[in-house]
Motif scaffolding. Structure first.
Motif, PDB file in Angstrom:
ATOM      1  N   TYR A 124      -2.983 -30.625 -13.526  1.00  0.00           N
ATOM      2  CA  TYR A 124      -1.611 -31.946 -13.279  1.00  0.00           C
ATOM      3  C   TYR A 124      -0.481 -31.205 -14.348  1.00  0.00           C
ATOM      4  O   TYR A 124       0.681 -31.644 -14.373  1.00  0.00           O
ATOM      5  N   GLU A 125      -0.862 -30.385 -14.916  1.00  0.00           N
ATOM      6  CA  GLU A 125       0.442 -29.786 -15.964  1.00  0.00           C
ATOM      7  C   GLU A 125       1.213 -28.916 -15.541  1.00  0.00           C
ATOM      8  O   GLU A 125       2.510 -28.557 -15.871  1.00  0.00           O
ATOM      9  N   ILE A 126       0.289 -28.051 -14.426  1.00  0.00           N
ATOM     10  CA  ILE A 126       1.528 -27.185 -13.452  1.00  0.00           C
ATOM     11  C   ILE A 126       2.678 -27.993 -12.618  1.00  0.00           C
ATOM     12  O   ILE A 126       3.864 -27.495 -11.700  1.00  0.00           O
ATOM     13  N   ARG A 168       9.360 -31.133 -12.618  1.00  0.00           N
ATOM     14  CA  ARG A 168      10.428 -31.221 -13.451  1.00  0.00           C
ATOM     15  C   ARG A 168      11.597 -29.881 -13.475  1.00  0.00           C
ATOM     16  O   ARG A 168      12.656 -29.622 -14.420  1.00  0.00           O
ATOM     17  N   GLY A 169      11.255 -28.324 -12.825  1.00  0.00           N
ATOM     18  CA  GLY A 169      11.744 -27.280 -12.880  1.00  0.00           C
ATOM     19  C   GLY A 169      11.769 -26.248 -13.916  1.00  0.00           C
ATOM     20  O   GLY A 169      12.102 -25.552 -14.734  1.00  0.00           O
ATOM     21  N   ASN A 170      10.359 -26.181 -14.579  1.00  0.00           N
ATOM     22  CA  ASN A 170      10.191 -25.370 -15.852  1.00  0.00           C
ATOM     23  C   ASN A 170      10.041 -23.969 -15.394  1.00  0.00           C
ATOM     24  O   ASN A 170       9.169 -23.785 -13.747  1.00  0.00           O
ATOM     25  N   GLY A 171      10.159 -22.775 -15.699  1.00  0.00           N
ATOM     26  CA  GLY A 171       9.917 -21.713 -15.406  1.00  0.00           C
ATOM     27  C   GLY A 171       8.525 -21.380 -15.774  1.00  0.00           C
ATOM     28  O   GLY A 171       7.740 -22.229 -16.445  1.00  0.00           O
ATOM     29  N   ILE A 172       7.765 -20.902 -14.698  1.00  0.00           N
ATOM     30  CA  ILE A 172       6.341 -20.762 -14.912  1.00  0.00           C
ATOM     31  C   ILE A 172       6.154 -19.427 -15.021  1.00  0.00           C
ATOM     32  O   ILE A 172       5.987 -18.399 -14.296  1.00  0.00           O
ATOM     33  N   VAL A 173       5.434 -19.430 -15.944  1.00  0.00           N
ATOM     34  CA  VAL A 173       4.893 -18.207 -16.333  1.00  0.00           C
ATOM     35  C   VAL A 173       2.733 -17.995 -16.196  1.00  0.00           C
ATOM     36  O   VAL A 173       2.772 -18.659 -17.463  1.00  0.00           O
ATOM     37  N   GLY A 174       1.856 -17.017 -16.094  1.00  0.00           N
ATOM     38  CA  GLY A 174       0.785 -17.023 -16.528  1.00  0.00           C
ATOM     39  C   GLY A 174       0.259 -16.534 -17.404  1.00  0.00           C
ATOM     40  O   GLY A 174       0.843 -14.777 -16.991  1.00  0.00           O
ATOM     41  N   ILE A 175      -0.509 -16.028 -18.844  1.00  0.00           N
ATOM     42  CA  ILE A 175      -0.110 -15.142 -19.393  1.00  0.00           C
ATOM     43  C   ILE A 175      -2.028 -15.260 -19.974  1.00  0.00           C
ATOM     44  O   ILE A 175      -2.514 -16.140 -20.172  1.00  0.00           O
ATOM     45  N   GLN A 176      -2.873 -13.784 -19.519  1.00  0.00           N
ATOM     46  CA  GLN A 176      -4.000 -13.979 -19.682  1.00  0.00           C
ATOM     47  C   GLN A 176      -4.144 -13.352 -21.080  1.00  0.00           C
ATOM     48  O   GLN A 176      -3.839 -12.230 -21.739  1.00  0.00           O
ATOM     49  N   ILE A 177      -4.847 -14.305 -21.757  1.00  0.00           N
ATOM     50  CA  ILE A 177      -5.087 -14.014 -23.020  1.00  0.00           C
ATOM     51  C   ILE A 177      -6.995 -13.677 -23.570  1.00  0.00           C
ATOM     52  O   ILE A 177      -6.839 -13.528 -24.866  1.00  0.00           O
ATOM     53  N   ALA A 189      12.558 -18.538 -17.392  1.00  0.00           N
ATOM     54  CA  ALA A 189      13.219 -19.498 -17.569  1.00  0.00           C
ATOM     55  C   ALA A 189      14.567 -19.073 -15.932  1.00  0.00           C
ATOM     56  O   ALA A 189      14.961 -20.029 -15.766  1.00  0.00           O
ATOM     57  N   LYS A 190      14.464 -17.871 -16.340  1.00  0.00           N
ATOM     58  CA  LYS A 190      16.139 -17.360 -15.510  1.00  0.00           C
ATOM     59  C   LYS A 190      15.984 -17.361 -14.405  1.00  0.00           C
ATOM     60  O   LYS A 190      16.623 -18.112 -13.151  1.00  0.00           O
ATOM     61  N   ARG A 191      14.626 -17.432 -13.435  1.00  0.00           N
ATOM     62  CA  ARG A 191      13.660 -17.252 -12.511  1.00  0.00           C
ATOM     63  C   ARG A 191      14.181 -18.676 -11.787  1.00  0.00           C
ATOM     64  O   ARG A 191      14.786 -19.380 -10.811  1.00  0.00           O
ATOM     65  N   ALA A 192      13.758 -19.971 -13.047  1.00  0.00           N
ATOM     66  CA  ALA A 192      13.728 -21.296 -12.462  1.00  0.00           C
ATOM     67  C   ALA A 192      15.814 -22.125 -12.717  1.00  0.00           C
ATOM     68  O   ALA A 192      15.700 -23.083 -12.491  1.00  0.00           O
ATOM     69  N   GLY A 193      16.146 -21.013 -13.493  1.00  0.00           N
ATOM     70  CA  GLY A 193      18.054 -21.412 -13.340  1.00  0.00           C
ATOM     71  C   GLY A 193      18.018 -21.867 -14.572  1.00  0.00           C
ATOM     72  O   GLY A 193      18.438 -23.153 -14.773  1.00  0.00           O
TER      73      GLY A 193
END
Length: 148
Positions: free
Chosen positions: A82-84, A90-99, A143-147
């Motif tokens: 749901y979050e993704i 909504r057009g957010n840029g998305i990135v995954g970060i392994q923590i 952010a740039k990838r998503a404009g």
């Protein structure tokens, strides 16, 4: 102006890890499962799925990037898709970060977790957390990838 970022993560398992990375200069972190007040999450859980989804939607307001923090149990979280999907809608840029290599409050690291399937289907890049500067750069790239 500071960039507002939504952090998606497994609260009970990874809050300590996420708190280590969310305080980056020029980044304002938000999350549905309160950095500020965990009791809000508990109250929403009592009210059901609709209340939790509203909490997620409200936390996404005015954000431009979603960082999916990938720990050992992130992919199996009930609300991860749901979050993704809401972030994509909504057009957010998305990135995954392994923590998983960050230490918890007891000083333990964790097992690497699976990347959430929807994150992979969205074509979002996934990186291992290295340091604040690289995370900030990854956020800007998203952010740039998503404009945004």
């Amino acid at each position: 102006m500071a960039r507002r970022v939504f952090f998606s993560f497994h609260y009970q398992r990874d809050i300590w890890r996420v708190n280590q990375i969310r305080n980056i200069g020029e980044i304002v972190g938000t999350a549905a499962v309160g950095f500020h007040d965990a009791s809000l999450w508990e109250e929403a859980k009592k009210k059901g799925d609709t209340a939790i989804k509203k909490m997620i939607d409200d936390a996404l307001l005015n954000t431009s990037v979603t960082v999916v923090c990938i720990g050992a149990a992130s992919a199996g979280r009930k609300y991860i898709d749901y979050e993704i999907s809401q972030s994509i809608a909504r057009g957010n840029g998305i990135v995954g970060i392994q923590i998983h290599e960050l230490k918890d409050r007891l000083g333990n690291t964790d097992l690497a977790g699976a990347t959430p399937a929807l994150l992979t289907r969205a074509g979002a890049p996934v990186y291992k957390y290295a340091d604040h500067a690289r995370l900030a750069a990854r956020i800007e790239e998203a952010a740039k990838r998503a404009g945004r």
